[in-house]
Design an enzyme around this catalytic site. Sequence first.
Site, PDB file in Angstrom:
ATOM      1  N   PRO A   1       0.925  -1.327  -0.111  1.00 28.11           N
ATOM      2  CA  PRO A   1      -0.004   0.125  -0.001  1.00 28.11           C
ATOM      3  C   PRO A   1       0.753   1.237   0.097  1.00 28.11           C
ATOM      4  O   PRO A   1       1.770   1.339   0.677  1.00 28.11           O
ATOM      5  CB  PRO A   1      -0.877  -0.132   1.356  1.00 28.11           C
ATOM      6  CG  PRO A   1      -0.961  -1.669   1.645  1.00 28.11           C
ATOM      7  CD  PRO A   1       0.478  -2.231   1.080  1.00 28.11           C
ATOM      8  N   ASN A   2       0.407   2.094  -0.828  1.00 28.33           N
ATOM      9  CA  ASN A   2       0.891   3.446  -1.023  1.00 28.33           C
ATOM     10  C   ASN A   2       2.176   3.682  -1.520  1.00 28.33           C
ATOM     11  O   ASN A   2       2.795   4.706  -1.675  1.00 28.33           O
ATOM     12  CB  ASN A   2       0.883   4.288   0.495  1.00 28.33           C
ATOM     13  CG  ASN A   2      -0.342   4.526   1.044  1.00 28.33           C
ATOM     14  OD1 ASN A   2      -1.321   4.945   0.368  1.00 28.33           O
ATOM     15  ND2 ASN A   2      -0.524   4.163   2.324  1.00 28.33           N
TER      16      ASN A   2
ATOM     17  N   ARG B   1       5.994  12.162  -2.437  1.00 30.15           N
ATOM     18  CA  ARG B   1       5.541  12.520  -1.080  1.00 30.15           C
ATOM     19  C   ARG B   1       6.850  12.276  -0.306  1.00 30.15           C
ATOM     20  O   ARG B   1       7.351  11.053  -0.618  1.00 30.15           O
ATOM     21  CB  ARG B   1       4.263  12.056  -0.597  1.00 30.15           C
ATOM     22  CG  ARG B   1       3.261  12.447  -1.489  1.00 30.15           C
ATOM     23  CD  ARG B   1       2.248  13.071  -0.776  1.00 30.15           C
ATOM     24  NE  ARG B   1       1.097  13.352  -1.921  1.00 30.15           N
ATOM     25  CZ  ARG B   1       0.021  12.532  -1.802  1.00 30.15           C
ATOM     26  NH1 ARG B   1      -0.013  11.683  -0.799  1.00 30.15           N
ATOM     27  NH2 ARG B   1      -0.920  12.849  -2.653  1.00 30.15           N
TER      28      ARG B   1
ATOM     29  N   TYR C   1      11.591   8.476   2.200  1.00 29.63           N
ATOM     30  CA  TYR C   1      11.618   7.127   1.025  1.00 29.63           C
ATOM     31  C   TYR C   1      12.452   7.672  -0.213  1.00 29.63           C
ATOM     32  O   TYR C   1      12.432   7.049  -1.085  1.00 29.63           O
ATOM     33  CB  TYR C   1      10.261   7.106   0.883  1.00 29.63           C
ATOM     34  CG  TYR C   1       9.387   6.583   1.717  1.00 29.63           C
ATOM     35  CD1 TYR C   1       9.732   5.450   2.493  1.00 29.63           C
ATOM     36  CD2 TYR C   1       8.271   7.296   2.281  1.00 29.63           C
ATOM     37  CE1 TYR C   1       9.122   5.012   3.574  1.00 29.63           C
ATOM     38  CE2 TYR C   1       7.497   6.991   3.429  1.00 29.63           C
ATOM     39  CZ  TYR C   1       8.005   5.726   4.176  1.00 29.63           C
ATOM     40  OH  TYR C   1       7.210   5.213   5.135  1.00 29.63           O
TER      41      TYR C   1
ATOM     42  N   ASN D   1       8.024  -5.605  -0.735  1.00 28.14           N
ATOM     43  CA  ASN D   1       7.877  -4.479   0.247  1.00 28.14           C
ATOM     44  C   ASN D   1       6.522  -4.432   0.606  1.00 28.14           C
ATOM     45  O   ASN D   1       5.770  -3.800  -0.230  1.00 28.14           O
ATOM     46  CB  ASN D   1       8.535  -3.193  -0.456  1.00 28.14           C
ATOM     47  CG  ASN D   1       8.373  -2.119   0.796  1.00 28.14           C
ATOM     48  OD1 ASN D   1       7.819  -2.160   1.638  1.00 28.14           O
ATOM     49  ND2 ASN D   1       9.051  -0.923   0.441  1.00 28.14           N
TER      50      ASN D   1
ATOM     51  N   ALA E   1       3.053  -1.044   4.949  1.00 30.07           N
ATOM     52  CA  ALA E   1       2.384  -0.916   6.351  1.00 30.07           C
ATOM     53  C   ALA E   1       2.027  -2.286   6.638  1.00 30.07           C
ATOM     54  O   ALA E   1       1.789  -2.488   7.875  1.00 30.07           O
ATOM     55  CB  ALA E   1       1.287   0.121   6.449  1.00 30.07           C
TER      56      ALA E   1
ATOM     57  N   GLU F   1      12.219  -9.914   2.158  1.00 36.29           N
ATOM     58  CA  GLU F   1      11.380  -8.577   2.629  1.00 36.29           C
ATOM     59  C   GLU F   1      12.382  -7.457   2.416  1.00 36.29           C
ATOM     60  O   GLU F   1      13.525  -7.519   3.011  1.00 36.29           O
ATOM     61  CB  GLU F   1      11.099  -9.010   4.234  1.00 36.29           C
ATOM     62  CG  GLU F   1      10.285  -7.505   4.735  1.00 36.29           C
ATOM     63  CD  GLU F   1      10.377  -7.840   6.133  1.00 36.29           C
ATOM     64  OE1 GLU F   1      10.238  -8.866   6.852  1.00 36.29           O
ATOM     65  OE2 GLU F   1       9.883  -6.729   6.812  1.00 36.29           O
TER      66      GLU F   1
ATOM     67  N   HIS G   1      12.672  -3.192   2.560  1.00 43.97           N
ATOM     68  CA  HIS G   1      12.224  -1.523   3.104  1.00 43.97           C
ATOM     69  C   HIS G   1      12.989  -0.630   2.488  1.00 43.97           C
ATOM     70  O   HIS G   1      14.285  -0.915   2.732  1.00 43.97           O
ATOM     71  CB  HIS G   1      11.882  -1.547   4.422  1.00 43.97           C
ATOM     72  CG  HIS G   1      11.001  -2.549   4.991  1.00 43.97           C
ATOM     73  ND1 HIS G   1       9.533  -2.370   4.713  1.00 43.97           N
ATOM     74  CD2 HIS G   1      11.244  -3.692   5.843  1.00 43.97           C
ATOM     75  CE1 HIS G   1       9.016  -3.491   5.369  1.00 43.97           C
ATOM     76  NE2 HIS G   1       9.902  -4.197   5.707  1.00 43.97           N
TER      77      HIS G   1
ATOM     78  N   ARG H   1      12.989   4.011  13.057  1.00 44.74           N
ATOM     79  CA  ARG H   1      11.754   4.912  13.008  1.00 44.74           C
ATOM     80  C   ARG H   1      10.664   4.653  14.192  1.00 44.74           C
ATOM     81  O   ARG H   1      11.210   4.236  15.341  1.00 44.74           O
ATOM     82  CB  ARG H   1      10.809   4.538  11.739  1.00 44.74           C
ATOM     83  CG  ARG H   1      11.977   5.149  10.624  1.00 44.74           C
ATOM     84  CD  ARG H   1      11.264   4.751   9.215  1.00 44.74           C
ATOM     85  NE  ARG H   1      10.234   5.809   9.187  1.00 44.74           N
ATOM     86  CZ  ARG H   1       9.276   5.967   7.890  1.00 44.74           C
ATOM     87  NH1 ARG H   1       9.208   4.556   7.322  1.00 44.74           N
ATOM     88  NH2 ARG H   1       7.997   6.437   7.995  1.00 44.74           N
TER      89      ARG H   1
END
Length: 148
Positions: A9-10, A17, A22, A73, A76, A97, A99, A106
């Site tokens: 997602p996203n 953004r 990122y 990835n 969330a 996995e 990121h 974080r």
Amino acid sequence: MRIAVVHGPNLRLLGRREPAVYGTETLADVNALLSEEAASLGVELEFFQSNHEGEILDFVDAASARVEAFLVNPGALTHTSVALRDALTGVARPFVEVHLSNTAAREPFRHHSFLSDVAAGVVFGFGAQSYVLGLRGLVARLRKVNPA
Ligand code: CA2
């Protein structure tokens, strides 16, 4: 050898953004980097992004018939989804996995992953290079298990 790259997602917002977190590369840039790396490794990739958990679960199930492994990835969903963990373990294909950000540095809610302990490996904190490093590790592992 065929591998599916799954963006959660996203991630379609990449480059548009929060560049401080990122990076400035777009999702298309990440996919182009991966395609270049895949060509030099001699593997085929397919790409999938969805903002919908169920669509990702359905994709993992369907793609497992045609790919040997997944580079994921989960966005969330990393921190929330037992369903994605079950889907990935259920199809019995190795996955790495990745990121973009260093999730360990974080917010505390990003420190736990529902996937890391069942992943073949995890790479985080290197921006778009996390995907490239993850792909290299995944291919090396597949070749070790199944030499040509
Ligand atoms: O660092 C990563 O790759 C993450 O998987 C990204 C997720 C976040 O929830 C994870 O904790 C770590 C967020 C993906 C959303 O991507 C955006 C990209 C640009 C702008 C806004 C969101």
